[in-house]
Design a protein around this motif. Structure first.
Motif, PDB file in Angstrom:
ATOM      1  N   GLN A  84       0.833  -1.210   0.000  1.00 55.16           N
ATOM      2  CA  GLN A  84       0.000   0.000   0.000  1.00 55.16           C
ATOM      3  C   GLN A  84       0.862   1.253   0.000  1.00 55.16           C
ATOM      4  O   GLN A  84       0.589   2.217  -0.718  1.00 55.16           O
ATOM      5  N   ARG A  86       3.904   1.594  -1.163  1.00 53.37           N
ATOM      6  CA  ARG A  86       4.510   1.739  -2.490  1.00 53.37           C
ATOM      7  C   ARG A  86       3.494   2.273  -3.496  1.00 53.37           C
ATOM      8  O   ARG A  86       3.792   3.179  -4.277  1.00 53.37           O
ATOM      9  N   ALA A  87       2.286   1.710  -3.492  1.00 57.83           N
ATOM     10  CA  ALA A  87       1.244   2.145  -4.426  1.00 57.83           C
ATOM     11  C   ALA A  87       0.902   3.622  -4.208  1.00 57.83           C
ATOM     12  O   ALA A  87       0.751   4.380  -5.177  1.00 57.83           O
ATOM     13  N   THR A  88       0.808   4.027  -2.961  1.00 56.02           N
ATOM     14  CA  THR A  88       0.497   5.429  -2.659  1.00 56.02           C
ATOM     15  C   THR A  88       1.619   6.344  -3.129  1.00 56.02           C
ATOM     16  O   THR A  88       1.368   7.375  -3.758  1.00 56.02           O
ATOM     17  N   LYS A  90       3.745   5.842  -5.498  1.00 54.81           N
ATOM     18  CA  LYS A  90       3.732   5.890  -6.967  1.00 54.81           C
ATOM     19  C   LYS A  90       2.570   6.729  -7.493  1.00 54.81           C
ATOM     20  O   LYS A  90       2.737   7.488  -8.459  1.00 54.81           O
ATOM     21  N   ARG A  91       1.387   6.591  -6.874  1.00 60.22           N
ATOM     22  CA  ARG A  91       0.236   7.410  -7.285  1.00 60.22           C
ATOM     23  C   ARG A  91       0.546   8.895  -7.149  1.00 60.22           C
ATOM     24  O   ARG A  91       0.088   9.712  -7.940  1.00 60.22           O
TER      25      ARG A  91
END
Length: 149
Positions: A84, A86-88, A90-91
């Motif tokens: 989560q 990492r995804a945040t 990157k977003r």
């Protein structure tokens, strides 16, 4: 230190609370919680203190089952949190080095957070969650951290 350095607690005295009220051996479900998540380990047969409810090993491997379940539970939550994070990041369009500069923790911090090697601080997680919901605040955070995009 060897085990002879410890005093022996009599079998009728609870090592957790010191009560001599007795024990009961039975199967009970055990609730566990970690980082806002909870689960239940079903039917742990242990020797429970009738005063404080603390459970003790009866030689049936249930203490090991509890330890293994808890370790897996915590690892799964930490792995999900790392993904989560990492995804945040990157977003938001942040490189790891920039995220580390904003949130602190050193040059390799975000790499280690995202691989589950280290755990980020609660404030880092909260700020990332806030920025995920309100990405329009990122320029202000960058400015406050004195980082250019």
């Amino acid at each position: 230190m060897n085990t002879s350095d410890f005093s022996t607690v009599p079998n009728h005295i609870c090592p957790a609370c010191g009560s001599g009220a007795g024990f009961v051996t039975e199967a009970r479900d055990k609730s566990i919680a970690y980082k806002g998540h909870s689960a239940v380990i079903p039917a742990l047969t242990l020797r429970y203190c009738t005063t404080c409810g603390e459970g003790f090993d009866v030689g049936n491997n249930d203490m090991q089952r509890m330890a293994d379940t808890l370790q897996t539970f915590m690892r799964d939550i930490d792995t999900a949190q790392a993904a989560q994070l990492r995804a945040t990041r990157k977003r938001l369009g942040l490189k790891q080095a920039e995220a580390a500069a904003i949130f602190g923790g050193g040059v390799n911090a975000f790499s280690e957070y995202e691989r589950g090697i280290r755990q980020p601080s609660k404030s880092t997680l909260l700020l990332l969650q806030l920025l995920d919901r309100h990405p329009e605040l990122l320029p202000e955070v960058r400015q406050s951290a004195q980082i250019s995009a």
